[in-house]
Design an enzyme around this catalytic site. Structure first.
Site, short mmCIF file in Angstrom:
data_model
loop_
_atom_site.label_atom_id
_atom_site.label_comp_id
_atom_site.label_asym_id
_atom_site.label_seq_id
_atom_site.Cartn_x
_atom_site.Cartn_y
_atom_site.Cartn_z
N HIS A 75 0.84 -1.21 0.00
CA HIS A 75 0.00 0.00 0.00
C HIS A 75 0.88 1.27 0.00
O HIS A 75 0.72 2.14 -0.86
CB HIS A 75 -0.91 -0.03 1.24
CG HIS A 75 -1.80 1.16 1.37
ND1 HIS A 75 -3.12 1.15 1.00
CD2 HIS A 75 -1.56 2.42 1.82
CE1 HIS A 75 -3.65 2.34 1.22
NE2 HIS A 75 -2.72 3.13 1.73
N GLU A 76 1.80 1.32 0.93
CA GLU A 76 2.65 2.52 1.03
C GLU A 76 3.55 2.65 -0.21
O GLU A 76 3.86 3.76 -0.64
CB GLU A 76 3.49 2.51 2.32
CG GLU A 76 2.67 2.47 3.62
CD GLU A 76 1.57 3.52 3.71
OE1 GLU A 76 1.71 4.60 3.10
OE2 GLU A 76 0.55 3.26 4.40
N HIS A 87 1.72 4.56 -2.77
CA HIS A 87 1.85 6.01 -2.53
C HIS A 87 3.23 6.49 -3.00
O HIS A 87 3.36 7.54 -3.63
CB HIS A 87 1.71 6.32 -1.04
CG HIS A 87 0.30 6.24 -0.52
ND1 HIS A 87 -0.72 6.99 -1.05
CD2 HIS A 87 -0.25 5.53 0.52
CE1 HIS A 87 -1.86 6.74 -0.36
NE2 HIS A 87 -1.59 5.85 0.58
N GLU A 144 -4.78 7.86 -2.86
CA GLU A 144 -5.27 6.58 -2.32
C GLU A 144 -5.60 5.60 -3.44
O GLU A 144 -5.48 4.39 -3.26
CB GLU A 144 -6.51 6.89 -1.46
CG GLU A 144 -6.78 5.91 -0.35
CD GLU A 144 -5.65 5.69 0.63
OE1 GLU A 144 -4.76 6.55 0.78
OE2 GLU A 144 -5.62 4.63 1.27
ZN ZN Z 1 -3.02 5.18 1.99
#
Ligand code: ZN
Length: 497
Positions: free
Chosen positions: A258-259, A262, A288
């Protein structure tokens, strides 16, 4: 000339802001226990310096002059974004900024205690104060209490409003509630008992290999350990964090992916434009969408695991020895009714967000009093999530956001999910067979596509325009619903024996 001068000044602010970011990263990752006070003072001094510089009347004069000129679209984007930041900085008095920082810090500590003691009553006055601050901030822009919620949504996603979100979320809720029921009524049940005693060192090695293979540039970034995973910094120096649990290795892995999503976005923004609207992410929802696309559409796909499963088994042979590929894949895509948002799966996750959005709307409209919030929370959770929290710690007190004044922030998680699914299908349409690249550990086609459609655009488009430009369709929940059904219904379909 004004344009060059403005850009030069924006880049200087960017350097100061990134130094402030780095202090924040260090606070979460490295700070010795007794140095918190000194760090708070350093951060406050730097924040004050940045604020004073950013309200310099010279910037206002440059902006006024440039707004009279007919500028090419790229320069127009830089000026529009600079105007937005400048007006915010000028209209919000320093006294308010300092008071808000102080009260948010108090509210944060009150929230930590309240959550530990399951004591909403102790936290209620602090929450009330945070909502008052949020209204007061909107009033600096001549917005009344009813417009205050839109103001805070717009801070996270320029141009977005509660009405638009409400319509999108109503449609989403109508589809997801019965879908969750259908999945959970299935006799197919994931078995998570394999996730025990996963060596932290081996998790770390595996996870670093995944991140690198997805395309994260370790020459301009790094990953460390923090209590709460996050991504900070910018494309020139991107800092990711994750955390490790021996008995919950998927948490570390998917938090890190997830990170990384980003981080890939930050690393894909044009470096030469850092500090200006052309080198800034388009908003929270778009950010997101990137983290969730890599975490879910990619990281939970069969083709992703076709490549990684043998390597995962090599790293954890004992734990996975009696586990079939199908069992592992089902465990990776386990769905359950969980009262805690951060522990929930991607199907039920959106219901957690809808719950928070509905309550925020009612709090800001004055329809719901703070004292009635815990019951309203539990009633809504029972109604849409199908699970009633047993106490406030796993109900209204579970998230830090409201304690830090982050209102209008939750919706971006689900708006990001919608955009992620929409981008996913658009990429598949343009590049048939792209998913099979993953089976060989090749993610470059997808990353390059995202670079072109999303990352390189900076802030040229808001969420709604970006969805239209990149996917050819208006933002809606259709792609997300299609994706959830395509991924989860076959998985939870009992096999005829
Ligand atoms: Zn996030």
């Amino acid at each position: 000339m004004s344009y060059q001068k403005l850009v030069c000044e924006l880049k200087r602010f960017h350097h100061l802001n990134s130094a402030l970011d780095l202090l924040g990263w260090d606070e979460q990752v490295n700070l010795p226990q007794k140095s918190a006070e000194s760090r708070a003072a350093q951060s406050a001094a730097l924040a004050d310096l940045i604020h004073r510089e950013s309200i310099h009347p010279q910037i206002g004069s440059w902006l006024n002059a440039l707004e009279q000129d007919s500028l090419p679209p790229a320069q127009r984007c830089v000026v529009t974004e600079a105007r937005r930041d400048y007006d915010r900085a000028v209209n919000i008095p320093s006294e308010f900024v300092a008071r808000r920082a102080k009260q948010q810090s108090q509210a944060y500590h009150a929230w930590v205690d309240a959550r530990n003691n399951d004591d909403f009553v102790a936290f209620a006055p602090f929450l009330k104060q945070q909502i008052e601050l949020a209204r007061e901030e909107a009033a600096f822009f001549d917005l009344n209490d009813l417009q205050a919620y839109d103001y805070h949504i717009d801070k996270n996603d320029p141009g977005m409003t509660a009405t638009v979100i409400g319509n999108l979320f109503d449609a989403l809720k109508d589809e997801v509630v019965p879908l969750v029921k259908q999945i959970l009524d299935s006799t197919v049940k994931p078995d998570l008992s394999m996730f025990k005693g996963f060596s932290i060192t081996k998790q770390e090695t595996f996870l670093n290999r995944v991140i690198q293979t997805l395309g994260f540039d370790f020459d301009r970034g790094r990953i460390d350990v923090a209590v709460h995973p996050f991504c900070s910094g910018n494309g020139a120096d991107t800092r990711l964090t994750t955390r490790y649990f021996a008995d919950n290795p998927l948490d570390s892995l998917f938090s890190a992916i997830h990170e990384t999503g980003h981080g890939l976005y930050e690393q894909g923004l044009p470096l030469e434009h850092l500090g200006t609207g052309l080198g800034t992410a388009a908003g929270m929802s778009v950010h997101e969408s990137q983290s969730r696309l890599w975490e879910n559409q990619v990281g939970r796909s069969r083709s992703f695991w076709d490549y990684w499963e043998p390597l995962y088994r090599e790293a954890f042979p004992d734990q996975l020895s009696g586990v079939t590929s199908e069992q592992l894949y089902l465990a990776i895509n386990a769905v359950s009714r969980n009262p805690i948002r951060v522990d929930s799966d991607e199907v039920t996750y959106n219901l957690h967000i809808i719950l928070r959005f509905e309550l925020e709307m009612r709090l800001f409209s004055g329809e719901l009093n703070i004292e009635d919030l815990p019951v309203a929370w539990n009633d809504t959770a029972e109604k849409i999530l199908g699970v009633r929290p047993v106490n406030d710690s796993e109900g209204v007190l579970q998230d830090v956001h409201w304690a830090t004044g982050a209102f209008g922030y939750f919706p971006s998680y689900s708006l990001g999910n919608m955009l992620a699914a929409q981008l996913w299908y658009a990429a598949l349409d343009e590049m048939p067979g792209m998913e099979s690249d993953f089976s060989t550990g090749d993610f470059t086609r997808l990353l390059n596509w995202l670079r072109e459609k999303v990352h390189h655009q900076g802030r040229r488009y808001g969420l709604m325009e970006l969805a239209k430009e990149a996917t050819g369709h208006e933002l809606s929940c259709d792609a997300l619903i299609r994706y959830l059904k395509e991924r989860y219904l076959p998985l939870y379909q009992p096999q005829a024996s």
